[in-house]
Motif scaffolding. Structure first.
Motif, short mmCIF file in Angstrom:
data_model
loop_
_atom_site.label_atom_id
_atom_site.label_comp_id
_atom_site.label_asym_id
_atom_site.label_seq_id
_atom_site.Cartn_x
_atom_site.Cartn_y
_atom_site.Cartn_z
N ALA A 71 -0.55 7.07 8.13
CA ALA A 71 -0.78 5.71 8.65
C ALA A 71 -1.18 4.79 7.50
CB ALA A 71 -1.85 5.73 9.73
N CYS A 72 -2.04 5.29 6.62
CA CYS A 72 -2.47 4.47 5.48
C CYS A 72 -1.27 4.11 4.60
CB CYS A 72 -3.48 5.24 4.62
SG CYS A 72 -5.06 5.51 5.44
N THR A 73 -0.42 5.09 4.35
CA THR A 73 0.76 4.85 3.52
C THR A 73 1.66 3.79 4.16
OG1 THR A 73 0.64 7.15 2.78
CG2 THR A 73 2.69 5.97 2.33
N GLN A 74 1.80 3.90 5.47
CA GLN A 74 2.65 2.93 6.17
C GLN A 74 2.03 1.54 6.13
OE1 GLN A 74 5.74 3.59 7.07
NE2 GLN A 74 5.85 1.37 7.41
N LEU A 75 0.71 1.47 6.25
CA LEU A 75 0.04 0.17 6.12
C LEU A 75 0.30 -0.40 4.72
CD1 LEU A 75 -3.46 0.85 7.80
CD2 LEU A 75 -1.59 -0.54 8.74
N ALA A 76 0.18 0.46 3.71
CA ALA A 76 0.40 0.01 2.33
C ALA A 76 1.84 -0.47 2.13
CB ALA A 76 0.05 1.12 1.34
N GLU A 77 2.78 0.28 2.70
CA GLU A 77 4.19 -0.14 2.63
C GLU A 77 4.37 -1.53 3.23
OE1 GLU A 77 6.75 0.99 1.18
OE2 GLU A 77 6.55 3.18 0.97
N GLY A 78 3.77 -1.70 4.39
CA GLY A 78 3.91 -2.99 5.09
C GLY A 78 3.28 -4.12 4.29
N LEU A 79 2.13 -3.86 3.70
CA LEU A 79 1.44 -4.88 2.92
C LEU A 79 2.23 -5.21 1.65
CD1 LEU A 79 -2.24 -3.65 3.42
CD2 LEU A 79 -1.22 -5.74 4.37
N LYS A 80 2.88 -4.17 1.15
CA LYS A 80 3.75 -4.38 -0.01
C LYS A 80 4.89 -5.32 0.36
CE LYS A 80 6.42 -1.29 -2.88
NZ LYS A 80 6.77 0.14 -3.14
N HIS A 81 5.46 -5.07 1.51
CA HIS A 81 6.54 -5.90 2.04
C HIS A 81 6.08 -7.36 2.18
CE1 HIS A 81 10.36 -6.44 4.08
NE2 HIS A 81 9.73 -7.15 5.00
N LEU A 82 4.84 -7.55 2.53
CA LEU A 82 4.29 -8.91 2.67
C LEU A 82 3.83 -9.48 1.33
CD1 LEU A 82 2.11 -8.71 5.94
CD2 LEU A 82 4.49 -9.43 5.70
N GLY A 83 3.92 -8.65 0.28
CA GLY A 83 3.53 -9.14 -1.04
C GLY A 83 2.06 -8.99 -1.37
N LEU A 84 1.29 -8.32 -0.51
CA LEU A 84 -0.14 -8.18 -0.77
C LEU A 84 -0.46 -6.95 -1.61
CD1 LEU A 84 -1.57 -9.18 2.74
CD2 LEU A 84 -1.15 -10.61 0.75
N LYS A 144 1.40 -3.67 -4.17
CA LYS A 144 2.55 -3.40 -5.05
C LYS A 144 2.47 -1.95 -5.52
CE LYS A 144 -0.07 -5.49 -8.85
NZ LYS A 144 -0.20 -6.61 -9.79
N GLY A 145 3.50 -1.49 -6.23
CA GLY A 145 3.51 -0.12 -6.75
C GLY A 145 3.88 0.88 -5.67
N ASP A 146 3.67 2.15 -5.97
CA ASP A 146 4.04 3.21 -5.03
C ASP A 146 2.98 3.33 -3.94
OD1 ASP A 146 5.70 5.61 -4.33
OD2 ASP A 146 3.75 6.58 -4.67
N ALA A 147 3.40 3.22 -2.67
CA ALA A 147 2.44 3.19 -1.56
C ALA A 147 1.65 4.49 -1.47
CB ALA A 147 3.17 2.91 -0.24
N GLN A 148 2.35 5.62 -1.65
CA GLN A 148 1.67 6.91 -1.54
C GLN A 148 0.60 7.05 -2.64
OE1 GLN A 148 4.83 9.61 -0.86
NE2 GLN A 148 3.54 11.05 0.30
N GLU A 149 0.96 6.60 -3.82
CA GLU A 149 0.01 6.67 -4.94
C GLU A 149 -1.17 5.71 -4.69
OE1 GLU A 149 -0.06 8.89 -7.15
OE2 GLU A 149 -1.75 7.99 -8.24
N ALA A 150 -0.86 4.56 -4.13
CA ALA A 150 -1.91 3.59 -3.81
C ALA A 150 -2.92 4.20 -2.84
CB ALA A 150 -1.30 2.32 -3.20
N VAL A 151 -2.41 4.92 -1.85
CA VAL A 151 -3.29 5.55 -0.86
C VAL A 151 -4.07 6.69 -1.51
CG1 VAL A 151 -3.34 6.94 1.25
CG2 VAL A 151 -1.93 4.86 1.14
N ALA A 152 -3.39 7.48 -2.37
CA ALA A 152 -4.07 8.59 -3.04
C ALA A 152 -5.25 8.06 -3.85
CB ALA A 152 -3.09 9.33 -3.94
N GLN A 153 -5.07 6.89 -4.44
CA GLN A 153 -6.16 6.33 -5.25
C GLN A 153 -7.16 5.51 -4.41
OE1 GLN A 153 -5.31 4.72 -9.05
NE2 GLN A 153 -3.53 6.06 -9.44
N GLY A 154 -6.80 5.23 -3.16
CA GLY A 154 -7.74 4.51 -2.27
C GLY A 154 -7.62 3.01 -2.32
#
Lengths: 461, 461
Positions: A306-319, A321-331
């Motif tokens: 769910a976190c990864t999907q939220l990050a993907e969506g936020l990336k899509h909105l421009g908020l 960036k980078g790899d969503a899974q990695e973003a979640v791994a790092q918090g």
């Protein structure tokens, strides 16, 4: 109340699993507001309810495993009490209804425990969360209050968690009663909300529905136009056009099983474009999480997905960036979702929370993260049929946290702070539903409640 | 909140009156329902509110009389708390607003008290009614919990009672806010009550009005068709035509001053003849009591006069016999009125109840009766301008009590048990208003609410 046989068999299983010693389960007392006899509404201890079912203040139950004996200690009413409280069932009668033949006065408990201590009996008890029960244990066990919690029995905790984690169909039916009243509360919130009314006024209306339902609130209602603050309850703040109202509420059934649902809807009849796209990001994460629910799947993985999907969506909105899974791994996503995806639900809203997350939410081989966000995940273990749990993703724009992170460039590789600055006044959104894990997958509990609150708002008007 | 000057001058007067030593006033903590972090709505301690006004959990205030120093101990929020609770005023800021310049972390309290004990300072505290505060005092004073209450400071109790008993115009205005919301609750009760709805449903509606009013319930609502049971709250009982509904409720203002009003009205739109004549008996006693209210009059005498009038009325209806005054002296009327006529009202509904009735309600030369009925009189002392109190006569037909007394022929010289038998299912009626004692007499507080609820019910429909 369940049948006598249900309570007897729950206690038999408990005795078998704990194996030896005395099991002491403390009921709750009345809680005083501003003077001793001015009480909050009574809430019995959940584990006491689970094994003894008696919804009355001031009781203590002791199970002697070796002797296979059960006693309920309490004070029977005096004739004088009739004037103030009317005729009531005796404790003896209530005990008999749940299969306990022996009751004794509270005053005999001191010598009971002195005797047990002299015989060096094992005494199993759960960690107390109310100070009066801490005081009692301290006195009975002749131990300083500060040492009591560490003496709580791990075998008893594990035995209680093992039983209470798997809900029977009768329990699921009770949870659904709580949820159905909660559905009525949510419908009322969406129907009654108007610009110009206060959060408190709307929250009061919801509580009246919970009380009408035969129970009361399972937890203090969160009803706020500042949904970005996770535990904001309600205030005299006036609802205004353009704002979002986040309502996270739950009614308890008459037997104290909890519902827990969240909706976020516009004060106006429609979302703004910005609100709409954010809502869609959240809903995608919600749908993905729900699709994963089935026995054997670790809830931690559902959370991370769910976190990864939220990050993907936020990336899509421009908020982001980078790899969503990695973003979640790092918090990095925790700037927008600093909490867990859900928790066990049952007699308690955060079911069995005070028995310890390490027993309730985590398997023995799982350790809790210390990372901001992930450390607040209450449930991580592999799902089993009979678990009841919540799924509650959200997106929160906490201006103070944004400023803090932005100034220190926290996770700047993953967050577009320039874009995020434009969302400082967005507020917060969340959706929450309650699920039963079935042998095949999961079932959403309770009567249906629209998840698209914009459609619902337009319909309600 | 009152002005900074108000709090400063209240504390100055307190210091002067107590004279020496440390005055320790404990604020309240959050109260847990079924697990630690699931809270009832927060209620600050009333005396803490009176002298410090800060409506926040977990504070302790210490006044060093000799040093003329005031400190508030508490934990400031951490940056992590922002996520869950949003931006909040600091304790330092709140303390400064009420004229206290110094705040310290809670963790320093232990050594503070060790120091004070070593120096053999007098430590004044009030009797704790919440177990967590008992535990704290026990730890600070290195004394067993069971001994703490007896160590409460009589000079401090007397100084607090002296100030809190006399309400200032600002306080009366706050009480009237609580009463005015209570009037709305009563109007809603009389307007919404219908055969077929449950007591709980109606009670829930009243609570929503209290919450909308900016505070909450000052005490658990009594809303029952079994008004003969004095502390019956509400239940899933369904209202039926022909029954009387007794509603005793109170909203607290946002500053926690309490209203407290009672009305009894028919579920149907009109009283039966029997109900009507009983209501008239009660109202005559009420009017006589109210007419007596003025400075210098002992409230015990007002109570006894109301009792005598109730006995006269019951004699007229054939339920009592003999000399009414003698019947009251012997306590025969208590079969129908087993409680007191009223109590002090303020920040607490039973104002300052836990400071001790011997200080709050009784003068030094008055001892409390042990007679059934009279022993429940909370207020007996001579009235003074600035007192706020309730007047609440009632007539209760408790079938269990009637059977008990009838079987044992208790006060058979004064009670016509044959006649009384016909009232076993009558229920109970009560009326209650709140009064300020003025230099000349008294003033009924709050917006007007009809006392004849039959007229009101017919109008409301």
């Amino acid at each position: 109340m369940f049948t006598k046989e249900t309570y007897v068999s729950r206690r038999n299983r408990l005795k078998k699993q704990v194996g030896s010693g005395l099991i002491v389960l403390l009921g709750n007392e009345q809680s005083s507001m501003n003077y001793k006899d001015n009480w909050y509404h009574f809430r019995q201890d959940s584990t006491f309810l689970y094994f003894f079912g008696i919804d009355r203040a001031g009781l203590v139950a002791v199970i002697d495993v070796e002797a296979n004996a059960e006693v309920i200690f309490g004070e029977e009413l005096t004739p004088d009490d009739i004037v103030w409280m009317g005729p009531q069932k005796s404790i003896r009668e209530q005990a008999s209804e749940i299969g306990v033949g022996l009751t004794k006065p509270l005053a005999t408990l001191d010598s009971y425990f002195q005797h047990a201590l002299a015989k060096k009996r094992e005494i199993h008890f759960l960690p107390p969360y109310r100070p009066e029960n801490l005081l009692k244990l301290s006195s009975w066990l002749q131990t300083a209050p500060a040492s009591i919690k560490s003496m709580a029995s791990v075998p008893l905790i594990k035995a209680v968690v093992a039983q209470r984690s798997i809900k029977t169909p009768e329990e699921v039916a009770e949870i659904e009663k709580g949820i159905n009243t909660t559905v009525e509360m949510q419908i009322a919130a969406a129907t009654l909300a108007r610009a110009g009314m206060t959060e408190a006024e709307l929250a009061g209306q919801l509580q009246s529905i919970a009380i009408k339902g035969g129970g009361n609130l399972a937890f203090p209602t969160i009803l706020t136009v500042n949904g970005q603050i996770l535990h904001n309850h309600y205030s005299p703040t006036v609802l205004q056009e353009g704002q979002l109202v986040l309502v996270d509420c739950g009614a308890a059934s008459a037997t104290h099983y909890s519902g827990d649902l969240t909706r976020t809807f516009p004060v106006s009849s429609s979302f703004s474009a910005k609100q709409k796209e954010m809502y869609a990001v959240m809903m995608t994460a919600y749908e993905q999480a729900v699709a994963m629910l089935k026995p054997g799947v670790k809830y931690k993985d559902v959370h991370l997905q769910a976190c990864t999907q939220l990050a993907e969506g936020l990336k899509h909105l421009g908020l982001m960036k980078g790899d969503a899974q990695e973003a979640v791994a790092q918090g990095a996503h925790a700037l927008f979702f600093p909490c867990g995806l859900g928790h066990m639900l049952g007699l308690d809203t955060h079911d069995m929370e005070d028995l310890g997350e390490e027993y309730v939410g985590y398997a023995e081989d799982q350790t809790k993260s210390t990372q901001f966000g992930l450390k607040s995940l209450r449930l991580a273990r592999a799902l089993e049929p009979g678990f009841v749990l919540t799924v509650e993703p959200g997106l929160y724009f906490n201006p103070d946290l944004i400023e803090l992170w932005s100034a220190e460039k926290v996770h700047a590789d993953f967050i577009n702070y320039e874009q995020v600055a434009g969302y400082k006044d967005f507020g917060g959104i969340r959706i929450e539903e309650d699920f039963l894990i079935t042998p095949e997958g999961s079932r959403v509990l309770g009567n249906p409640l629209p998840r698209n609150m914009e459609e619902f708002r337009q319909f309600a008007r």
